[in-house]
Enzyme design. Structure first.
Site, short mmCIF file in Angstrom:
data_model
loop_
_atom_site.label_atom_id
_atom_site.label_comp_id
_atom_site.label_asym_id
_atom_site.label_seq_id
_atom_site.Cartn_x
_atom_site.Cartn_y
_atom_site.Cartn_z
N ASN A 1 -16.37 120.02 -43.21
CA ASN A 1 -16.27 119.30 -44.11
C ASN A 1 -17.44 118.13 -43.97
O ASN A 1 -16.60 116.98 -42.80
CB ASN A 1 -15.03 117.89 -45.00
CG ASN A 1 -15.42 117.34 -46.11
OD1 ASN A 1 -16.78 117.41 -46.09
ND2 ASN A 1 -14.12 116.90 -46.11
N VAL A 2 -18.27 117.90 -44.07
CA VAL A 2 -19.67 117.15 -43.69
C VAL A 2 -19.17 115.62 -43.92
O VAL A 2 -19.49 114.73 -42.85
CB VAL A 2 -20.77 116.76 -44.08
CG1 VAL A 2 -21.45 118.44 -43.88
CG2 VAL A 2 -20.57 117.01 -45.56
N ASN B 1 -28.53 119.18 -45.40
CA ASN B 1 -28.36 119.61 -46.96
C ASN B 1 -27.66 119.77 -47.76
O ASN B 1 -26.92 119.54 -48.59
CB ASN B 1 -28.56 120.81 -46.71
CG ASN B 1 -28.98 122.11 -47.86
OD1 ASN B 1 -29.60 121.47 -48.86
ND2 ASN B 1 -27.89 123.06 -47.80
N SER C 1 -33.83 113.80 -52.89
CA SER C 1 -34.05 114.25 -54.15
C SER C 1 -35.18 113.55 -54.67
O SER C 1 -35.60 112.63 -54.54
CB SER C 1 -32.57 114.47 -54.78
OG SER C 1 -33.41 114.95 -55.97
N TYR D 1 -25.36 110.74 -57.91
CA TYR D 1 -26.34 111.26 -56.51
C TYR D 1 -27.78 110.42 -56.85
O TYR D 1 -28.39 110.56 -55.33
CB TYR D 1 -26.23 111.83 -57.73
CG TYR D 1 -27.75 113.49 -57.25
CD1 TYR D 1 -26.98 114.43 -55.72
CD2 TYR D 1 -29.15 113.57 -57.55
CE1 TYR D 1 -27.39 115.41 -55.77
CE2 TYR D 1 -29.34 114.91 -57.21
CZ TYR D 1 -28.87 115.13 -56.10
OH TYR D 1 -29.29 115.96 -55.14
N ALA E 1 -28.14 107.16 -56.44
CA ALA E 1 -28.01 106.03 -55.42
C ALA E 1 -28.08 107.07 -54.10
O ALA E 1 -28.11 106.06 -52.82
CB ALA E 1 -26.64 105.10 -55.27
N LYS F 1 -28.96 109.64 -53.07
CA LYS F 1 -30.18 110.43 -52.08
C LYS F 1 -31.05 108.82 -52.00
O LYS F 1 -32.44 109.05 -51.09
CB LYS F 1 -30.94 111.29 -52.92
CG LYS F 1 -30.00 112.55 -54.17
CD LYS F 1 -30.12 113.29 -52.04
CE LYS F 1 -29.18 114.45 -52.27
NZ LYS F 1 -29.30 114.87 -50.83
N ILE G 1 -35.22 122.84 -58.23
CA ILE G 1 -35.50 123.86 -57.26
C ILE G 1 -34.28 124.71 -58.41
O ILE G 1 -33.44 125.23 -59.00
CB ILE G 1 -35.03 123.50 -56.18
CG1 ILE G 1 -35.51 122.55 -55.58
CG2 ILE G 1 -35.32 124.92 -55.42
CD1 ILE G 1 -37.56 123.01 -55.78
#
Length: 252
Positions: free
Chosen positions: A62-63, A89, A150, A162, A164, A166, A195
């Site tokens: 878990n990063v 990633n 992103s 998301y 904030a 990125k 993508i």
């Protein structure tokens, strides 16, 4: 960097974009350390990479957990004897409006939805970069770190958490490139647009059609196109501190 026999770490490497990037790097002779939480998909990705005749190993992690990241990076350095590259990633989505009226009731984005996205997408990148870079310095091995940002870093409706995260990833990329260059470590980023992945292909057909219509090239990007970009950054030793935008001409 010539990728032959180089040790590259890919977080979120068990599926989606992470797996495609890992397989592409494996085809170029890189040795892979894949981090993910889904053990079944992680093992499948490792098998796909080793089919290219290279060494690939799985590291459940878990990063967003500092101890797990430290342990994983320590194990990778011990198992492979070096760390030459990292792709940050791993990421999650918890989309939603900050506030929204639903049937005369005011709904709010939960603190948990905010924190979980920041924890994985931003803090996870910080932890993995810190620990991988530390190993590179300790082992006196120059390296390259790629952060997946992103197009949403410019701000996207329904994605305040998301976006904030990125945006933070993009800013950190520039900062870390300046701080780590003295150790022979380059840091760069990729900002994909829409993508084709399991996540985007799960969108409603009408939403997918609206998104595609707004892209100047009139199609979504392919995961292999992002993989080629990652390989380019690894292989071009003068690319540093920049975010490579791959969005088909779309701008938020």
């Amino acid at each position: 960097m010539n990728l032959q026999d180089k040790v590259i770490i890919v977080t979120g490497g068990g599926q989606g974009l992470g797996r495609v990037m890992a397989e592409h790097l494996a085809s170029k002779g890189a040795r892979l350390a894949l981090l993910d939480l889904d053990l079944e998909k992680l093992d499948a990705a490792v098998s796909a990479c080793t089919a290219h005749g290279i060494d690939a190993r799985a590291y459940p992690c878990n990063v967003a957990d500092e101890i797990q990241v430290i342990d994983a990076m320590t194990s990778i350095a011990r198992d492979f004897g070096a760390i030459h590259g990292l792709i940050n990633n791993a990421g999650i989505l918890r989309d939603g409006f900050l506030l929204r009226m639903q049937n005369e009731t005011l709904a709010k984005m939960s603190l948990n939805d905010w924190r979980s996205v920041i924890d994985v997408n931003l803090t996870g990148g910080f932890l993995c970069t810190r620990e991988a870079a530390a190993k590179m310095v300790e082992l006196k091995t120059p390296g390259t770190i790629i952060n997946i940002s992103s197009i949403s870093r410019a701000g996207n409706i329904g994605q305040s958490n998301y976006s904030a995260a990125k945006a933070g990833v993009a800013a950190a990329t520039v900062t870390w490139s300046k701080e780590l260059a003295r150790y022979g470590i380059r840091v760069a980023g990729i900002a994909p647009g829409f993508i084709e992945t399991e996540m985007t292909l799960g969108m409603k057909p009408e939403a997918l059609e609206r998104v595609t219509a707004g892209i100047p090239l009139k199609r979504m990007g392919r995961a292999d196109e992002i993989a080629h970009a990652a390989a380019f950054i690894f292989e071009n030793d003068y690319y540093d501190g920049r975010i490579l935008e791959l969005d088909g001409g779309l701008r938020m």
